[in-house]
Design an enzyme around this catalytic site. Sequence first.
Site, PDB file in Angstrom:
ATOM      1  CD  GLU A   1      -1.379  -0.071   3.651  1.00  0.00           C
ATOM      2  OE1 GLU A   1      -2.035   0.965   3.779  1.00  0.00           O
ATOM      3  OE2 GLU A   1      -1.500  -1.072   4.370  1.00  0.00           O
TER       4      GLU A   1
ATOM      5  CB  CYS B   1      -2.571  -4.170   6.498  1.00  0.00           C
ATOM      6  SG  CYS B   1      -2.072  -2.537   7.033  1.00  0.00           S
TER       7      CYS B   1
ATOM      8  CG  HIS C   1      -2.691  -6.748  10.322  1.00  0.00           C
ATOM      9  ND1 HIS C   1      -1.434  -6.422   9.865  1.00  0.00           N
ATOM     10  CD2 HIS C   1      -3.393  -5.578  10.390  1.00  0.00           C
ATOM     11  CE1 HIS C   1      -1.380  -5.116   9.658  1.00  0.00           C
ATOM     12  NE2 HIS C   1      -2.560  -4.587   9.970  1.00  0.00           N
TER      13      HIS C   1
END
Length: 388
Positions: free
Chosen positions: A81, A113, A235
């Site tokens: 990103e 993400c 994450h």
Amino acid sequence: MIMQIGIDKMAFATTPYYLDLVDLAQARGEDPNKYLIGIGQNKQAVVPPTQDIVTLAAEAASRLLDDHDRKDISTVIVATESGIDNSKAAAIYVKQLLGLDDFVRTIEVKEACYSGTAAIQFARGLVALDPQQKVLVIAADIARYGLHTGGEVTQGAGAVAMLISADPQMLAIESGSVALSQDVMDFWRPIYATEAMVDGKYSTNVYIDFFQRTFDRYCQRQNKQLSDFAALAFHLPFTKMGKKALEAELGDQEDAISQRLRDNLVAEQAIPREVGNLYTGSLYLGLMSLLVNGDVQPGERIGLFSYGSGAEGEFYSGILQPNYQDGLKAASLALDHRQQVTVSEYEALFNQQLGMKAEDVNFDLSQDPSRFVLSGQRDHQRQYLTRS
Ligand code: COA
């Protein structure tokens, strides 16, 4: 017998500099424990102008590939990103720096993400169609929120390279993943901005909600429960985030299964705590940290929760393979050679980034020992160098 497909090898790379977050806390007038305990980060990678997602991705991949892999790679996917071009895929530069054959497919994918996970799922499809081929997936990002912002403490940078193949050495990915997307403005970066815009608290809540919804649906559909997992890997935009999500699921449960999941989360947090947010690579650096530091055995199931603001979540699982240690390029996790910088040095490096600047520039390479460097920009073209 059903063919297994998954992660065959993994390697990680980050920048040569780091900032101690106690120093940052002092400079920003915060209690250091807010950063160390409240956010759960000790250090963050600092990016010199001579590093970007291409150099980081090339370094991570070069730590992983041997001559056989180079021959078998059909596709290179860079998930990011923090791309460096709105048209040309970073994977083309990376392929060039790696010296891969020209007969290879090279693309870039984006969804905050999350896109590293999408790349892995796409790679599974390609390998299922032709098990001889391998797909190189590289999740590479620079997490940049801006000086003196709430998100500053959660910055970081790095890349995780993964080889996706049939009969993988490390993790055989199971079917039954659950993906979820909704139009949510919790974090975004307009095309004219070099720093992310974020509603941090809202983002945290959306993350937890997406985790619980995808995990519950996965468990219902696959007839699984917490006891079927040796570990849940999250994450980790900052390591406390994983704890918030796990605790939302465990509640006040104190049994042995819950305790093992908590202990393995601490193992997953260990390396990300020293590097900061890698955006697309964070879940996978966490997985590497878990495999190095955690209590997990071959044959056991690991759950993975991937989240990208905007928002997309996916919960999926894999079975740890007998020789997983052979595929884990643990040497690439060594962080001993990084050099500490002061807050004012970090701020100067932050402001030297090429970013949206259009003019020609030649960077001073003497301060960056990395193998792959961005030497500058000429005629609107980034110039890369490989050093031996
Ligand atoms: N000792 C220990 N803990 C402390 C503390 C101290 N002295 N001072 C504060 N804390 C704790 C707070 O209680 C809070 O914990 P909690 O979240 O468990 O309640 C935590 O530290 C953060 O404090 P807070 O005041 O909420 O920080 P903030 O307003 O600066 O915001 C973020 C923190 C994470 C929201 C902000 O850094 C941010 O927006 N980051 C980017 C968000 C992101 O990455 N989003 C993507 C998610 S996928």
